[in-house]
Design a protein around this motif. Sequence first.
Motif, mmCIF file in Angstrom:
data_model
loop_
_atom_site.group_PDB
_atom_site.id
_atom_site.type_symbol
_atom_site.label_atom_id
_atom_site.label_comp_id
_atom_site.label_asym_id
_atom_site.label_seq_id
_atom_site.Cartn_x
_atom_site.Cartn_y
_atom_site.Cartn_z
ATOM 1 N N SER A 104 0.761 -1.313 -0.265
ATOM 2 C CA SER A 104 -0.344 0.059 0.003
ATOM 3 C C SER A 104 0.629 1.115 0.121
ATOM 4 C CB SER A 104 -0.682 -0.328 1.231
ATOM 5 O OG SER A 104 -1.334 -1.406 1.485
ATOM 6 N N ALA A 105 0.995 2.092 -1.201
ATOM 7 C CA ALA A 105 1.504 3.105 -0.896
ATOM 8 C C ALA A 105 0.917 3.777 -0.690
ATOM 9 C CB ALA A 105 2.321 3.307 -2.925
ATOM 10 N N ARG A 106 1.807 5.320 -0.174
ATOM 11 C CA ARG A 106 1.217 6.567 0.034
ATOM 12 C C ARG A 106 1.875 7.549 0.066
ATOM 13 N NH1 ARG A 106 2.390 9.470 4.675
ATOM 14 N NH2 ARG A 106 3.156 8.123 6.321
ATOM 15 N N GLU A 107 1.450 8.531 -0.583
ATOM 16 C CA GLU A 107 1.877 10.212 -0.511
ATOM 17 C C GLU A 107 2.132 10.955 0.625
ATOM 18 O OE1 GLU A 107 1.641 12.626 -4.326
ATOM 19 O OE2 GLU A 107 0.860 14.292 -2.898
ATOM 20 N N VAL A 108 3.996 10.865 0.776
ATOM 21 C CA VAL A 108 3.894 11.701 1.781
ATOM 22 C C VAL A 108 4.095 13.091 1.787
ATOM 23 C CG1 VAL A 108 5.909 11.815 3.606
ATOM 24 C CG2 VAL A 108 5.473 9.735 2.994
ATOM 25 N N SER A 109 5.127 13.352 0.755
ATOM 26 C CA SER A 109 5.060 14.905 0.025
ATOM 27 C C SER A 109 5.327 14.692 -1.596
ATOM 28 C CB SER A 109 6.621 15.471 0.501
ATOM 29 O OG SER A 109 6.910 16.105 0.272
ATOM 30 N N ARG A 110 4.943 15.723 -2.393
ATOM 31 C CA ARG A 110 5.528 16.006 -3.526
ATOM 32 C C ARG A 110 5.512 17.351 -3.817
ATOM 33 N NH1 ARG A 110 1.509 16.749 -7.585
ATOM 34 N NH2 ARG A 110 1.587 16.520 -9.801
ATOM 35 N N ILE A 111 7.114 18.286 -4.296
ATOM 36 C CA ILE A 111 7.084 19.992 -4.593
ATOM 37 C C ILE A 111 7.944 19.692 -5.667
ATOM 38 C CG2 ILE A 111 8.066 21.600 -3.318
ATOM 39 C CD1 ILE A 111 7.893 20.322 -0.394
ATOM 40 N N GLY A 112 7.573 20.521 -6.302
ATOM 41 C CA GLY A 112 8.775 20.642 -7.681
ATOM 42 C C GLY A 112 8.389 18.881 -8.521
ATOM 43 N N ARG A 113 9.449 18.917 -8.587
ATOM 44 C CA ARG A 113 9.696 17.581 -9.535
ATOM 45 C C ARG A 113 9.909 16.469 -8.648
ATOM 46 N NH1 ARG A 113 15.070 18.245 -13.646
ATOM 47 N NH2 ARG A 113 13.463 16.433 -13.599
ATOM 48 N N GLU A 131 8.720 -2.542 5.132
ATOM 49 C CA GLU A 131 8.295 -0.868 4.617
ATOM 50 C C GLU A 131 9.613 -0.495 3.942
ATOM 51 O OE1 GLU A 131 6.261 1.353 6.102
ATOM 52 O OE2 GLU A 131 5.166 -0.176 7.374
ATOM 53 N N PHE A 132 8.614 0.659 3.158
ATOM 54 C CA PHE A 132 9.870 1.502 1.579
ATOM 55 C C PHE A 132 9.524 2.399 1.394
ATOM 56 C CE2 PHE A 132 9.739 1.940 -3.007
ATOM 57 C CZ PHE A 132 10.399 1.140 -3.159
ATOM 58 N N ARG A 133 10.405 3.255 1.321
ATOM 59 C CA ARG A 133 10.487 4.550 0.830
ATOM 60 C C ARG A 133 11.011 4.912 -0.600
ATOM 61 N NH1 ARG A 133 11.169 10.154 4.565
ATOM 62 N NH2 ARG A 133 9.029 9.136 5.475
ATOM 63 N N GLY A 134 10.040 5.278 -1.068
ATOM 64 C CA GLY A 134 10.219 5.699 -2.431
ATOM 65 C C GLY A 134 10.671 7.928 -2.800
ATOM 66 N N HIS A 135 11.769 8.365 -3.853
ATOM 67 C CA HIS A 135 12.096 9.106 -3.578
ATOM 68 C C HIS A 135 12.111 8.954 -5.137
ATOM 69 C CE1 HIS A 135 13.408 10.568 -0.193
ATOM 70 N NE2 HIS A 135 13.962 9.781 0.325
ATOM 71 N N SER A 136 11.142 10.278 -6.301
ATOM 72 C CA SER A 136 10.879 9.796 -6.525
ATOM 73 C C SER A 136 10.395 11.274 -7.803
ATOM 74 C CB SER A 136 8.820 10.092 -6.683
ATOM 75 O OG SER A 136 8.488 11.271 -6.837
ATOM 76 N N ARG A 137 11.466 11.473 -9.328
ATOM 77 C CA ARG A 137 11.483 12.482 -9.913
ATOM 78 C C ARG A 137 10.694 12.465 -11.214
ATOM 79 N NH1 ARG A 137 13.903 17.157 -9.158
ATOM 80 N NH2 ARG A 137 15.456 17.935 -10.410
ATOM 81 N N THR A 138 10.104 13.955 -11.412
ATOM 82 C CA THR A 138 9.457 14.053 -12.729
ATOM 83 C C THR A 138 10.232 14.223 -14.222
ATOM 84 O OG1 THR A 138 7.109 14.381 -10.683
ATOM 85 C CG2 THR A 138 7.471 15.203 -13.632
ATOM 86 N N ILE A 139 9.693 13.331 -14.564
ATOM 87 C CA ILE A 139 10.152 13.429 -16.244
ATOM 88 C C ILE A 139 9.403 13.903 -17.401
ATOM 89 C CG2 ILE A 139 12.302 12.153 -15.599
ATOM 90 C CD1 ILE A 139 11.036 10.201 -16.878
ATOM 91 N N LYS A 140 10.495 14.784 -18.327
ATOM 92 C CA LYS A 140 8.727 14.919 -19.596
ATOM 93 C C LYS A 140 8.431 13.669 -19.918
ATOM 94 C CE LYS A 140 12.589 17.985 -20.983
ATOM 95 N NZ LYS A 140 13.158 18.524 -22.400
ATOM 96 N N GLY A 141 6.900 13.727 -20.251
ATOM 97 C CA GLY A 141 5.868 13.500 -20.553
ATOM 98 C C GLY A 141 5.122 12.986 -20.279
ATOM 99 N N MET A 142 3.914 12.177 -20.550
ATOM 100 C CA MET A 142 3.188 11.992 -19.570
ATOM 101 C C MET A 142 2.194 10.013 -19.679
ATOM 102 S SD MET A 142 0.047 15.131 -19.877
ATOM 103 C CE MET A 142 0.351 15.151 -21.889
ATOM 104 N N PRO A 143 1.607 10.152 -18.621
ATOM 105 C CA PRO A 143 1.501 8.025 -19.334
ATOM 106 C C PRO A 143 0.488 7.855 -20.693
ATOM 107 C CG PRO A 143 1.990 8.611 -16.964
ATOM 108 C CD PRO A 143 1.940 9.682 -17.395
ATOM 109 N N ILE A 144 -0.082 9.276 -20.151
ATOM 110 C CA ILE A 144 -1.974 9.033 -21.387
ATOM 111 C C ILE A 144 -1.623 10.369 -21.872
ATOM 112 C CG2 ILE A 144 -2.646 6.685 -19.794
ATOM 113 C CD1 ILE A 144 -4.619 9.176 -18.829
ATOM 114 N N PRO A 145 -2.374 10.321 -23.096
ATOM 115 C CA PRO A 145 -2.556 11.707 -23.875
ATOM 116 C C PRO A 145 -3.586 13.186 -23.145
ATOM 117 C CG PRO A 145 -3.072 10.232 -25.263
ATOM 118 C CD PRO A 145 -2.116 9.364 -23.514
ATOM 119 N N VAL A 146 -3.932 13.771 -22.731
ATOM 120 C CA VAL A 146 -5.042 14.076 -22.086
ATOM 121 C C VAL A 146 -5.836 15.351 -23.398
ATOM 122 C CG1 VAL A 146 -5.433 16.335 -20.262
ATOM 123 C CG2 VAL A 146 -4.063 14.475 -20.437
#
Length: 148
Positions: A104-113, A131-146
């Motif tokens: 079960s994943a839950r967001e702790v923080s999302r700031i900028g990228r 217990e797993f902690r992941g740090h993410s980085r947003t890159i270019k593009g989208m999984p689905i076109p809007v």
Amino acid sequence: MSFDVSDPDALARAVAQAMWDKDLASRSLGMSLDAAGPGAATLSLTITAVMTNGHKTCHGGYIFTLADSAFAFACNSYNQNTVAQHCSVTFLRPAFEGDRLTASAREVSRIGRGGIYDITVTNQNGEHVAEFRGHSRTIKGMPIPVPG
């Protein structure tokens, strides 16, 4: 695929379905995508004999992979391509052949990228396995076109 882009829950579910359709790794291991929402996801997996190690317990790599997959669905739920930048796992108890693990994943923080996500892995009895902690980085593009 038709959905209301102004509805965060609908967007997260649409993104999850699009990603799931292409996720051969998670699907080939027998995972199931149980839930997806903004900044959240739940996946589960039944441990098979080929997933056990020399101690007859689940190899930690499978537990990590389950948590990592839940992390991926949670951090991509806003329809921005997002990848793992850093991940860590703490194993708390062994899992065994036949156990049904849920991540079960839950967001702790999302700031900028950047984002931070906590993923709890439990067995069918609700006992904490990891217990797993992941740090993410947003890159270019989208999984689905809007549209529009």
